[in-house]
Write a protein that holds these residues in place. Sequence first.
Motif, PDB file in Angstrom:
ATOM      1  N   ARG A 158     -56.253 -21.851  -6.022  1.00  0.00           N
ATOM      2  CA  ARG A 158     -55.359 -21.449  -4.935  1.00  0.00           C
ATOM      3  C   ARG A 158     -54.853 -20.038  -5.242  1.00  0.00           C
ATOM      4  NH1 ARG A 158     -57.205 -25.532  -3.378  1.00  0.00           N
ATOM      5  NH2 ARG A 158     -56.182 -27.414  -2.611  1.00  0.00           N
ATOM      6  N   THR A 159     -54.764 -19.225  -4.200  1.00  0.00           N
ATOM      7  CA  THR A 159     -54.176 -17.903  -4.347  1.00  0.00           C
ATOM      8  C   THR A 159     -53.208 -17.668  -3.198  1.00  0.00           C
ATOM      9  OG1 THR A 159     -56.235 -17.048  -5.307  1.00  0.00           O
ATOM     10  CG2 THR A 159     -54.642 -15.430  -4.572  1.00  0.00           C
ATOM     11  N   VAL A 160     -52.041 -17.195  -3.529  1.00  0.00           N
ATOM     12  CA  VAL A 160     -51.079 -16.762  -2.510  1.00  0.00           C
ATOM     13  C   VAL A 160     -50.765 -15.294  -2.778  1.00  0.00           C
ATOM     14  CG1 VAL A 160     -48.770 -17.031  -1.558  1.00  0.00           C
ATOM     15  CG2 VAL A 160     -50.079 -19.046  -2.221  1.00  0.00           C
ATOM     16  N   SER A 161     -50.878 -14.493  -1.747  1.00  0.00           N
ATOM     17  CA  SER A 161     -50.605 -13.055  -1.869  1.00  0.00           C
ATOM     18  C   SER A 161     -49.500 -12.672  -0.905  1.00  0.00           C
ATOM     19  CB  SER A 161     -51.856 -12.233  -1.541  1.00  0.00           C
ATOM     20  OG  SER A 161     -52.949 -12.641  -2.323  1.00  0.00           O
ATOM     21  N   LEU A 162     -48.546 -11.907  -1.410  1.00  0.00           N
ATOM     22  CA  LEU A 162     -47.455 -11.385  -0.587  1.00  0.00           C
ATOM     23  C   LEU A 162     -47.355  -9.887  -0.835  1.00  0.00           C
ATOM     24  CD1 LEU A 162     -44.702 -14.061  -1.298  1.00  0.00           C
ATOM     25  CD2 LEU A 162     -45.924 -13.747   0.852  1.00  0.00           C
ATOM     26  N   GLY A 163     -47.257  -9.137   0.238  1.00  0.00           N
ATOM     27  CA  GLY A 163     -47.176  -7.698   0.051  1.00  0.00           C
ATOM     28  C   GLY A 163     -46.726  -6.996   1.304  1.00  0.00           C
ATOM     29  N   ALA A 164     -46.727  -5.686   1.222  1.00  0.00           N
ATOM     30  CA  ALA A 164     -46.340  -4.874   2.380  1.00  0.00           C
ATOM     31  C   ALA A 164     -46.894  -3.470   2.211  1.00  0.00           C
ATOM     32  CB  ALA A 164     -44.824  -4.817   2.527  1.00  0.00           C
ATOM     33  N   THR A 165     -47.184  -2.850   3.353  1.00  0.00           N
ATOM     34  CA  THR A 165     -47.625  -1.454   3.384  1.00  0.00           C
ATOM     35  C   THR A 165     -46.586  -0.635   4.132  1.00  0.00           C
ATOM     36  OG1 THR A 165     -49.941  -2.141   3.423  1.00  0.00           O
ATOM     37  CG2 THR A 165     -49.467   0.118   4.094  1.00  0.00           C
ATOM     38  N   TYR A 166     -46.278   0.516   3.572  1.00  0.00           N
ATOM     39  CA  TYR A 166     -45.347   1.431   4.228  1.00  0.00           C
ATOM     40  C   TYR A 166     -46.095   2.717   4.532  1.00  0.00           C
ATOM     41  CZ  TYR A 166     -41.358   4.562   4.876  1.00  0.00           C
ATOM     42  OH  TYR A 166     -40.472   5.482   5.372  1.00  0.00           O
ATOM     43  N   GLY A 167     -46.176   3.078   5.815  1.00  0.00           N
ATOM     44  CA  GLY A 167     -46.876   4.294   6.224  1.00  0.00           C
ATOM     45  C   GLY A 167     -45.895   5.351   6.665  1.00  0.00           C
ATOM     46  N   PHE A 168     -46.184   6.608   6.301  1.00  0.00           N
ATOM     47  CA  PHE A 168     -45.224   7.661   6.615  1.00  0.00           C
ATOM     48  C   PHE A 168     -45.895   9.029   6.553  1.00  0.00           C
ATOM     49  CE2 PHE A 168     -44.670   9.288   2.280  1.00  0.00           C
ATOM     50  CZ  PHE A 168     -45.154   8.225   1.532  1.00  0.00           C
ATOM     51  N   HIS A 169     -45.192  10.010   7.122  1.00  0.00           N
ATOM     52  CA  HIS A 169     -45.539  11.425   6.996  1.00  0.00           C
ATOM     53  C   HIS A 169     -44.510  12.084   6.087  1.00  0.00           C
ATOM     54  CE1 HIS A 169     -48.575  11.930  10.189  1.00  0.00           C
ATOM     55  NE2 HIS A 169     -47.906  10.983  10.823  1.00  0.00           N
ATOM     56  N   LEU A 170     -44.948  13.042   5.297  1.00  0.00           N
ATOM     57  CA  LEU A 170     -43.992  13.879   4.589  1.00  0.00           C
ATOM     58  C   LEU A 170     -43.561  15.006   5.521  1.00  0.00           C
ATOM     59  CD1 LEU A 170     -45.546  14.163   1.018  1.00  0.00           C
ATOM     60  CD2 LEU A 170     -43.548  12.836   1.731  1.00  0.00           C
ATOM     61  N   PRO A 171     -42.281  15.329   5.555  1.00  0.00           N
ATOM     62  CA  PRO A 171     -41.800  16.379   6.471  1.00  0.00           C
ATOM     63  C   PRO A 171     -42.514  17.700   6.226  1.00  0.00           C
ATOM     64  CG  PRO A 171     -39.961  15.193   5.461  1.00  0.00           C
ATOM     65  CD  PRO A 171     -41.196  14.740   4.762  1.00  0.00           C
ATOM     66  N   ASP A 172     -42.987  18.283   7.315  1.00  0.00           N
ATOM     67  CA  ASP A 172     -43.618  19.605   7.275  1.00  0.00           C
ATOM     68  C   ASP A 172     -44.867  19.644   6.392  1.00  0.00           C
ATOM     69  OD1 ASP A 172     -41.566  20.571   8.909  1.00  0.00           O
ATOM     70  OD2 ASP A 172     -40.286  20.903   7.148  1.00  0.00           O
ATOM     71  N   ARG A 173     -45.454  18.491   6.174  1.00  0.00           N
ATOM     72  CA  ARG A 173     -46.695  18.440   5.389  1.00  0.00           C
ATOM     73  C   ARG A 173     -47.760  17.736   6.223  1.00  0.00           C
ATOM     74  NH1 ARG A 173     -46.572  20.920   0.140  1.00  0.00           N
ATOM     75  NH2 ARG A 173     -44.392  20.985  -0.470  1.00  0.00           N
ATOM     76  N   PRO A 174     -49.001  18.219   6.143  1.00  0.00           N
ATOM     77  CA  PRO A 174     -50.065  17.551   6.905  1.00  0.00           C
ATOM     78  C   PRO A 174     -50.473  16.241   6.250  1.00  0.00           C
ATOM     79  CG  PRO A 174     -50.983  19.313   5.568  1.00  0.00           C
ATOM     80  CD  PRO A 174     -49.490  19.380   5.383  1.00  0.00           C
ATOM     81  N   GLY A 175     -51.129  15.424   7.047  1.00  0.00           N
ATOM     82  CA  GLY A 175     -51.674  14.183   6.508  1.00  0.00           C
ATOM     83  C   GLY A 175     -50.717  13.012   6.595  1.00  0.00           C
ATOM     84  N   GLU A 176     -51.253  11.866   6.318  1.00  0.00           N
ATOM     85  CA  GLU A 176     -50.503  10.611   6.417  1.00  0.00           C
ATOM     86  C   GLU A 176     -50.611   9.845   5.110  1.00  0.00           C
ATOM     87  OE1 GLU A 176     -52.766   9.191   9.603  1.00  0.00           O
ATOM     88  OE2 GLU A 176     -51.877  10.552  11.047  1.00  0.00           O
ATOM     89  N   TRP A 177     -49.534   9.193   4.765  1.00  0.00           N
ATOM     90  CA  TRP A 177     -49.474   8.449   3.512  1.00  0.00           C
ATOM     91  C   TRP A 177     -49.259   6.969   3.801  1.00  0.00           C
ATOM     92  CZ3 TRP A 177     -49.946  10.625  -1.389  1.00  0.00           C
ATOM     93  CH2 TRP A 177     -49.934  12.025  -1.443  1.00  0.00           C
ATOM     94  N   ALA A 178     -49.759   6.160   2.891  1.00  0.00           N
ATOM     95  CA  ALA A 178     -49.464   4.728   2.939  1.00  0.00           C
ATOM     96  C   ALA A 178     -49.324   4.220   1.505  1.00  0.00           C
ATOM     97  CB  ALA A 178     -50.563   3.958   3.660  1.00  0.00           C
ATOM     98  N   VAL A 179     -48.332   3.412   1.288  1.00  0.00           N
ATOM     99  CA  VAL A 179     -48.132   2.778  -0.015  1.00  0.00           C
ATOM    100  C   VAL A 179     -48.151   1.271   0.194  1.00  0.00           C
ATOM    101  CG1 VAL A 179     -46.603   2.492  -1.991  1.00  0.00           C
ATOM    102  CG2 VAL A 179     -46.741   4.705  -0.830  1.00  0.00           C
TER     103      VAL A 179
END
Lengths: 78, 436
Positions: free
Chosen positions: B373-394
Amino acid sequence: MKSPRARHCRLLILLLPLTFLGGCATMDVQPWDRDLLAEEAMSFSPEPMITAIDNHIYFSKEGSTGGQEVGGGGCGCN
Amino acid sequence: MQLGEGRRSPSLRGRLTQAVCAVLAAQAGVVGASAAAGVADPATTSGAGDDVPNWQFDAAGLVYGEAGRAKVVEPNARITRLFGNGARIGATLGLDLVTGASPTGGIASTEIHTTTSASGRVKTDAVGIVPTNQFQDHRASFDLEWTQPYTRWLTTSFGSHVSREKDYRSLGGTGKVSFAFMRGLLTLNLGGGYDSDEVEPTGGFRVPLSDGTVLEDGTVRAKHSKTALLGVSRVLSRRWLVGLDFTRMAEDGYLTEPYKVLSVVDPETGDPVGELTESRPSTRLRYDVLASSVYHFDTDILYASERFYWDDWGIVSTTTDLKYRHDLYDDRYIEPHIRFYAQSKADFFHYSLVQGEELPAFASADGRLGSLRTVSLGATYGFHLPDRPGEWAVRAEYMSQWGDGHPSDAIGNQQNVDLAPPVSIGSVVVAYSLRF
């Protein structure tokens, strides 16, 4: 320890094609109504690199594999 | 990993812009990243003027750790050339750096015991602790992929990969053809893949179900995988996309885990008295059916999937995966994730073999082939850095995995020990994406 959800899953597999057929009878979605569908987040794997990493973890820790990919694991971890 | 800049704008202007893009894409027959939805990828469609990006750079780094066991660092980088007609060619480079400990397959004991491994090394294991061996490995991989739309109803995708680690090499290719029907509302996917791998275990190939002191001829053995996929996706409404995929994978060759062992136990006490190398069949036929759904609420999106898997080794598993993407502000989102996995054991899985009994043809104590059995719990947070190109996700995730630690056929002292104690796993992924 038999899989307790196997029976329900088989039922789901049988019913899902009916969902597709039922969907054919729904109202058409015109191109100008596809604003939401056009979003990149509206796909089965909107973050493919993270998905690939997750699948690698699951593949190396569990006895199953599969999904929407057609390649093997490409590693000796299972 | 794109946030889709226009989608969080509730304004009429934003809605109209997206609608115009969709109409232009439908007329141009462009099939991009949202091919499964039967609509075009706005970033690669013509008609967006000079802002159309030509390249996309993606990077993702994984830090992974099991409590008391393996640690992994895995950086990946991909560069993709985007063409105006929706075609794209991408190359991905990945590295795996793995250190730590891996279970040997030996059984946990109810007393402190000392065993001699197949290589002659003497080990002492504590009470209730699953025996492990220290290891270190690194892996490098390189992937190429090419997606090419031909008409509004036909798209092909081809890919290849090569990877190398200390004792394993893999070379493979994939191909997929997508047919769109009903003006893109229904998509049929046909695909196939072939992998030709080589196994070269350190120390050579030990005779199966032996004490490991005798080696078989040769230092390299082959393993092949052939995969076929049949999938269909359907737009059910303006908000709802569903998919159904069937996969068949046939493996043959050397499928044994070369470093794993099984404990041989005393028929009365159940305590280990020795170890044998494991043995697995040389073929494996795997099947799975994956049902997927993506539903768009007013702003949030619910991803749900259910996978049913079975193979001719006797493993049956189900996987339920749920993600809920909630928009925050300023192109930020949070996406909680929960996953449940359950599998039955392979026919030849044994926690141990009993001293004096006839040996089976195949046997393995690898926990990944046991009830699990496996149970996984998690979350992704997506964001832009101010005045910086590109997109981030953690993305951060916690996994707990456990087996059937008290099987009905436990012998003697084994009944007093959890033979498959829970394993806690934590992982963090940082991803970055830039189009230019």
